[in-house]
Design an enzyme around this catalytic site. Structure first.
Site, mmCIF file in Angstrom:
data_model
loop_
_atom_site.group_PDB
_atom_site.id
_atom_site.type_symbol
_atom_site.label_atom_id
_atom_site.label_comp_id
_atom_site.label_asym_id
_atom_site.label_seq_id
_atom_site.Cartn_x
_atom_site.Cartn_y
_atom_site.Cartn_z
ATOM 1 N N GLY A 129 39.247 71.061 63.895
ATOM 2 C CA GLY A 129 38.226 70.035 64.139
ATOM 3 C C GLY A 129 38.840 68.657 64.178
ATOM 4 N N ASN A 130 37.998 67.648 64.157
ATOM 5 C CA ASN A 130 38.504 66.274 64.101
ATOM 6 C C ASN A 130 37.577 65.435 63.232
ATOM 7 O OD1 ASN A 130 36.448 64.905 65.872
ATOM 8 N ND2 ASN A 130 37.205 66.466 67.291
#
Ligand SMILES: Cc1cc2nc3c(=O)[nH]c(=O)nc-3n(C[C@H](O)[C@H](O)[C@H](O)COP(=O)(O)O)c2cc1C
Length: 400
Positions: A208-209
């Site tokens: 993810g980020n």
């Protein structure tokens, strides 16, 4: 200084009781609020409640205190009229210019911004008559909020729910802050993507980020206050759904692409503020990947995700559609931004510097908006809504 004058029109829907909370928020934040209910609204919440909470008489008809000509004065003197809840009947009357009670007269005489917060059963909302009335009101410059999706009267669920009063209050605050500026996105449909995609590795892990979704949500909220119909494609954001916005929740880049392309089909502008993963794991493990004694972990092979911004830019869903991208860079910010703008072929690129403690999750942002003709619009450090408004300031004159 005089307090800003707000007319709170209340029509006869079950959500009338929630308008009491909106009224409180408006009065407590220093506005002079006059409630104008319809006769039907008084079946749900009585005159005494509206009068006591607003400090003004709550009158439904034009025949009281006639010497003050209330059917004209109340609308003329208002800085904002907000009709919440707005029934299907009220939307129809407003769209057709009927004037058979004090609220409908007020809507005809108001020269200030007008906000409608519709609430009704899904069938009433989706009816072609209601949809055409809403489109008419939006075309004329009214801010008509999309109803929320959720529990309706009785056991039904669906679209038509009254948005949270706190969120409607925020819309009113933004519309008032715009003062006499025209709702330049009235009658437009804009699509905004927000948040960060998550690419699953196994049932418990993902790549993810750090994107929180705050910038995209700010773009959606400000577009509503400027009169647009807004679709927000939200990837894994924990923020509450903004009032008046159609929110489509997605998880991965592939899901985001599908939702954005679908919404973009009739959109005037698409703003891609979401952080979309460039790569995803090549293989999804059906069971949790286990740590095995004495064994090094398998390397994670990645494959490319679709490039949604490049695809939108190259293949416009309709002529004249404006596509805006965001570039989050950690170094050589402007040079990388210019190269990305050329590569993607979008109309504007908002370039901001990001880092572990920079921009992501913050209430503030600082950016430069790049255009293909070399124009650079610097946006100084400030609230994400200020950057959002600058983006719409640049998009709005380009809309055809
Ligand atoms: C219990 C009840 C709940 C209602 N809720 C709604 C509603 O949420 N939205 C709506 O558009 N109409 C609703 N109606 C129908 C309106 O009250 C009716 O159309 C009325 O004529 C609206 O009048 P007004 O627009 O002048 O307030 C409801 C009616 C009843 C009896």
């Amino acid at each position: 200084m005089d307090k800003p004058k707000i007319v709170l029109g209340v029509s006869g829907g079950i959500a009338a009781y929630k308008a009491c909370e909106l009224l409180r928020r408006l009065t407590e934040s220093g506005h002079d609020v006059r409630v104008v209910p319809t006769e039907s609204a008084l079946h749900f919440v009585g005159e005494a409640t509206w009068s006591a909470l607003s400090g003004h008489p709550a009158v439904t008809q034009v025949w009281e205190t006639v010497h003050e000509v209330p059917h004209v004065r109340i609308g003329q003197q208002a800085d904002l009229v907000v009709v919440a809840p707005a029934t299907a009947d009220m939307l129809a009357k407003a769209a057709h210019g009927l004037a058979d009670d004090l609220l409908t007269n007020t809507l005809l005489t108001a020269r200030c911004p007008v906000v409608f917060a519709p609430a009704m059963h899904t069938e009433m909302w989706e009816n072609a008559a209601t949809q055409e009335n809403v489109a008419t009101l939006r075309r004329r410059g009214a801010v008509v909020l999309e109803p929320a999706v959720g529990r309706l009267t009785g056991v039904d669920t669906g679209k038509g729910r009254f948005p949270e009063p706190g969120e409607i209050f925020e819309v009113c605050r933004r519309v008032l802050a715009r003062g006499a500026q025209a709702p330049d996105l009235a009658g437009r449909h804009v699509v905004v993507s927000a948040g960060g995609t998550r690419e699953p590795l196994d049932p418990v892990r993902y790549l993810g980020n750090r994107s929180s979704g705050k910038q995209g949500y700010a773009l959606a909220r400000t577009a509503v206050a400027r009169g647009a119909r807004v679709t927000l494609v939200a990837a894994n954001s924990e923020l509450p759904d903004p009032a008046g916005v159609d929110v489509v929740h997605v998880g991965t880049a592939v899901q985001l692409r599908e939702a954005v392309l679908k919404a973009a089909a009739d959109a005037d502008a698409v703003v891609m503020a979401a952080a979309v993963a460039d790569f995803r794991p090549a293989r999804y493990a059906e069971g949790k990947i286990k740590k095995r004694d004495g064994q090094e972990p398998e390397p994670v092979a990645l494959v490319r995700n679709p490039d949604v911004l490049a695809e939108l830019s190259a293949d416009r869903a309709r002529p004249g559609q404006i596509v805006v991208g965001f570039a989050a860079e950690t170094d050589d910010v402007l040079a990388n931004g210019r190269a990305k703008l050329a590569r993607k072929g979008c109309d504007l690129l908002v370039v901001n510097e990001v880092g572990e403690r920079r921009t992501f999750g913050s209430e503030e942002n600082e950016a430069v908006v790049l255009a293909p003709d070399g124009t650079e619009t610097p946006v100084p450090h400030g609230p994400k809504e200020a950057l959002a408004d600058t983006v719409w300031d640049l998009v709005s004159p380009c809309l055809t």
